[in-house]
Design a protein around this motif. Structure first.
Motif, PDB file in Angstrom:
ATOM      1  N   LEU A  22       0.803  -1.223   0.000  1.00 36.46           N
ATOM      2  CA  LEU A  22       0.000   0.000   0.000  1.00 36.46           C
ATOM      3  C   LEU A  22       0.837   1.273   0.000  1.00 36.46           C
ATOM      4  CD1 LEU A  22      -2.648  -1.105   2.654  1.00 36.46           C
ATOM      5  CD2 LEU A  22      -3.051  -0.759   0.198  1.00 36.46           C
ATOM      6  N   GLY A  23       2.139   1.141   0.205  1.00 35.64           N
ATOM      7  CA  GLY A  23       2.994   2.321   0.274  1.00 35.64           C
ATOM      8  C   GLY A  23       2.921   3.007   1.628  1.00 35.64           C
ATOM      9  N   LEU A  24       2.608   2.251   2.670  1.00 35.38           N
ATOM     10  CA  LEU A  24       2.500   2.772   4.031  1.00 35.38           C
ATOM     11  C   LEU A  24       3.575   2.143   4.901  1.00 35.38           C
ATOM     12  CD1 LEU A  24      -1.351   2.298   4.543  1.00 35.38           C
ATOM     13  CD2 LEU A  24      -0.179   4.409   3.910  1.00 35.38           C
ATOM     14  N   SER A  25       3.750   2.689   6.089  1.00 29.52           N
ATOM     15  CA  SER A  25       4.619   2.021   7.046  1.00 29.52           C
ATOM     16  C   SER A  25       3.812   0.943   7.762  1.00 29.52           C
ATOM     17  CB  SER A  25       5.164   3.024   8.077  1.00 29.52           C
ATOM     18  OG  SER A  25       4.145   3.398   8.993  1.00 29.52           O
ATOM     19  N   GLY A  26       4.507  -0.040   8.289  1.00 30.92           N
ATOM     20  CA  GLY A  26       3.832  -1.084   9.051  1.00 30.92           C
ATOM     21  C   GLY A  26       3.095  -0.504  10.246  1.00 30.92           C
ATOM     22  N   ARG A  27       3.687   0.491  10.887  1.00 37.30           N
ATOM     23  CA  ARG A  27       3.062   1.115  12.059  1.00 37.30           C
ATOM     24  C   ARG A  27       1.757   1.816  11.671  1.00 37.30           C
ATOM     25  NH1 ARG A  27       1.299   0.793  16.493  1.00 37.30           N
ATOM     26  NH2 ARG A  27       1.499   2.451  17.971  1.00 37.30           N
ATOM     27  N   THR A  28       1.739   2.464  10.528  1.00 28.00           N
ATOM     28  CA  THR A  28       0.506   3.125  10.071  1.00 28.00           C
ATOM     29  C   THR A  28      -0.594   2.102   9.856  1.00 28.00           C
ATOM     30  OG1 THR A  28       1.709   4.959   9.070  1.00 28.00           O
ATOM     31  CG2 THR A  28      -0.506   4.528   8.222  1.00 28.00           C
ATOM     32  N   LEU A  29      -0.260   0.988   9.238  1.00 25.64           N
ATOM     33  CA  LEU A  29      -1.255  -0.058   9.012  1.00 25.64           C
ATOM     34  C   LEU A  29      -1.747  -0.627  10.349  1.00 25.64           C
ATOM     35  CD1 LEU A  29      -2.787  -1.460   6.789  1.00 25.64           C
ATOM     36  CD2 LEU A  29      -0.919  -3.106   6.611  1.00 25.64           C
ATOM     37  N   THR A  37     -10.079   1.574  11.018  1.00 25.43           N
ATOM     38  CA  THR A  37     -10.180   2.325   9.764  1.00 25.43           C
ATOM     39  C   THR A  37      -9.438   1.651   8.617  1.00 25.43           C
ATOM     40  OG1 THR A  37      -8.245   3.649  10.366  1.00 25.43           O
ATOM     41  CG2 THR A  37     -10.416   4.540  10.942  1.00 25.43           C
ATOM     42  N   GLY A  38      -8.793   0.534   8.886  1.00 23.03           N
ATOM     43  CA  GLY A  38      -7.961  -0.107   7.883  1.00 23.03           C
ATOM     44  C   GLY A  38      -8.675  -1.170   7.083  1.00 23.03           C
ATOM     45  N   PRO A  39      -7.913  -1.850   6.256  1.00 23.71           N
ATOM     46  CA  PRO A  39      -8.481  -2.920   5.443  1.00 23.71           C
ATOM     47  C   PRO A  39      -8.890  -4.111   6.299  1.00 23.71           C
ATOM     48  CG  PRO A  39      -6.101  -2.773   5.108  1.00 23.71           C
ATOM     49  CD  PRO A  39      -6.484  -1.644   5.998  1.00 23.71           C
ATOM     50  N   THR A  40      -9.786  -4.912   5.767  1.00 25.55           N
ATOM     51  CA  THR A  40     -10.197  -6.153   6.419  1.00 25.55           C
ATOM     52  C   THR A  40      -8.980  -7.047   6.564  1.00 25.55           C
ATOM     53  OG1 THR A  40     -12.371  -5.976   5.407  1.00 25.55           O
ATOM     54  CG2 THR A  40     -11.723  -8.154   6.191  1.00 25.55           C
ATOM     55  N   TYR A  41      -8.875  -7.696   7.712  1.00 27.60           N
ATOM     56  CA  TYR A  41      -7.750  -8.610   7.932  1.00 27.60           C
ATOM     57  C   TYR A  41      -8.260  -9.901   8.547  1.00 27.60           C
ATOM     58  CZ  TYR A  41      -7.921  -7.205  12.858  1.00 27.60           C
ATOM     59  OH  TYR A  41      -8.322  -6.965  14.149  1.00 27.60           O
ATOM     60  N   ARG A  42      -7.381 -10.869   8.606  1.00 22.81           N
ATOM     61  CA  ARG A  42      -7.714 -12.168   9.196  1.00 22.81           C
ATOM     62  C   ARG A  42      -6.627 -12.537  10.188  1.00 22.81           C
ATOM     63  NH1 ARG A  42      -9.213 -11.616   4.188  1.00 22.81           N
ATOM     64  NH2 ARG A  42     -10.968 -12.715   3.282  1.00 22.81           N
ATOM     65  N   ARG A  43      -6.980 -13.384  11.119  1.00 25.22           N
ATOM     66  CA  ARG A  43      -5.991 -13.983  12.018  1.00 25.22           C
ATOM     67  C   ARG A  43      -5.909 -15.457  11.650  1.00 25.22           C
ATOM     68  NH1 ARG A  43      -3.551 -11.432  16.010  1.00 25.22           N
ATOM     69  NH2 ARG A  43      -4.403  -9.437  16.626  1.00 25.22           N
ATOM     70  N   ILE A  44      -4.747 -15.862  11.220  1.00 25.11           N
ATOM     71  CA  ILE A  44      -4.514 -17.255  10.852  1.00 25.11           C
ATOM     72  C   ILE A  44      -3.303 -17.722  11.649  1.00 25.11           C
ATOM     73  CG2 ILE A  44      -3.932 -18.857   8.992  1.00 25.11           C
ATOM     74  CD1 ILE A  44      -5.357 -16.948   7.055  1.00 25.11           C
ATOM     75  N   GLY A  45      -3.517 -18.708  12.473  1.00 23.07           N
ATOM     76  CA  GLY A  45      -2.412 -19.202  13.291  1.00 23.07           C
ATOM     77  C   GLY A  45      -1.844 -18.142  14.210  1.00 23.07           C
ATOM     78  N   GLY A  46      -2.687 -17.226  14.678  1.00 24.18           N
ATOM     79  CA  GLY A  46      -2.237 -16.164  15.569  1.00 24.18           C
ATOM     80  C   GLY A  46      -1.575 -14.997  14.857  1.00 24.18           C
ATOM     81  N   ARG A  47      -1.485 -15.051  13.546  1.00 30.27           N
ATOM     82  CA  ARG A  47      -0.845 -13.985  12.774  1.00 30.27           C
ATOM     83  C   ARG A  47      -1.899 -13.176  12.025  1.00 30.27           C
ATOM     84  NH1 ARG A  47       4.823 -15.771  11.927  1.00 30.27           N
ATOM     85  NH2 ARG A  47       4.909 -17.856  12.798  1.00 30.27           N
ATOM     86  N   VAL A  48      -1.657 -11.889  11.933  1.00 33.90           N
ATOM     87  CA  VAL A  48      -2.528 -11.008  11.165  1.00 33.90           C
ATOM     88  C   VAL A  48      -2.098 -11.077   9.710  1.00 33.90           C
ATOM     89  CG1 VAL A  48      -3.190  -8.611  10.756  1.00 33.90           C
ATOM     90  CG2 VAL A  48      -2.971  -9.471  13.103  1.00 33.90           C
ATOM     91  N   VAL A  49      -3.051 -11.342   8.828  1.00 34.24           N
ATOM     92  CA  VAL A  49      -2.768 -11.379   7.396  1.00 34.24           C
ATOM     93  C   VAL A  49      -3.860 -10.634   6.634  1.00 34.24           C
ATOM     94  CG1 VAL A  49      -1.447 -13.535   7.455  1.00 34.24           C
ATOM     95  CG2 VAL A  49      -3.915 -13.617   7.077  1.00 34.24           C
ATOM     96  N   TYR A  50      -3.488 -10.137   5.481  1.00 33.20           N
ATOM     97  CA  TYR A  50      -4.394  -9.382   4.619  1.00 33.20           C
ATOM     98  C   TYR A  50      -4.428 -10.046   3.249  1.00 33.20           C
ATOM     99  CZ  TYR A  50      -3.599  -5.618   8.007  1.00 33.20           C
ATOM    100  OH  TYR A  50      -3.512  -4.872   9.148  1.00 33.20           O
TER     101      TYR A  50
END
Length: 88
Positions: A22-29, A37-50
């Motif tokens: 997205l051209g953002l910093s990880g902290r911004t995301l 306010t961000g994109p939809t995400y999922r938790r898979i195996g305890g990890r956040v993924v998009y």
């Protein structure tokens, strides 16, 4: 050999990869995720993924055709987010 690329499962990106996409910093995301306010995400195996599709859809929400278009509400928390409920 048949082309099987269209049968691949959705591609998921971890926060640093998604932020670069997205051209953002990880902290911004991460802040967008916290405020709802961000994109939809999922938790898979305890990890956040998009998913790439979700990142593209979220980026498309910011599409504007003129600088005079309203944009002041772009980063408000979603109405059902815990942050928004706490501020009511």
């Amino acid at each position: 050999m048949p082309d099987t690329t269209h049968n691949l499962p959705p591609r998921y990106l971890r926060t640093p990869e998604a932020a670069r996409f997205l051209g953002l910093s990880g902290r911004t995301l991460e802040k967008h995720r916290y405020f709802g306010t961000g994109p939809t995400y999922r938790r898979i195996g305890g990890r956040v993924v998009y998913s790439v599709d979700d990142l593209l859809a979220w980026a498309d929400l910011g599409t504007k055709h003129s600088t005079s278009e309203p944009g002041q509400n772009d980063l408000l928390p979603r109405a059902n987010s815990p942050f928004a409920r706490g501020r009511q």
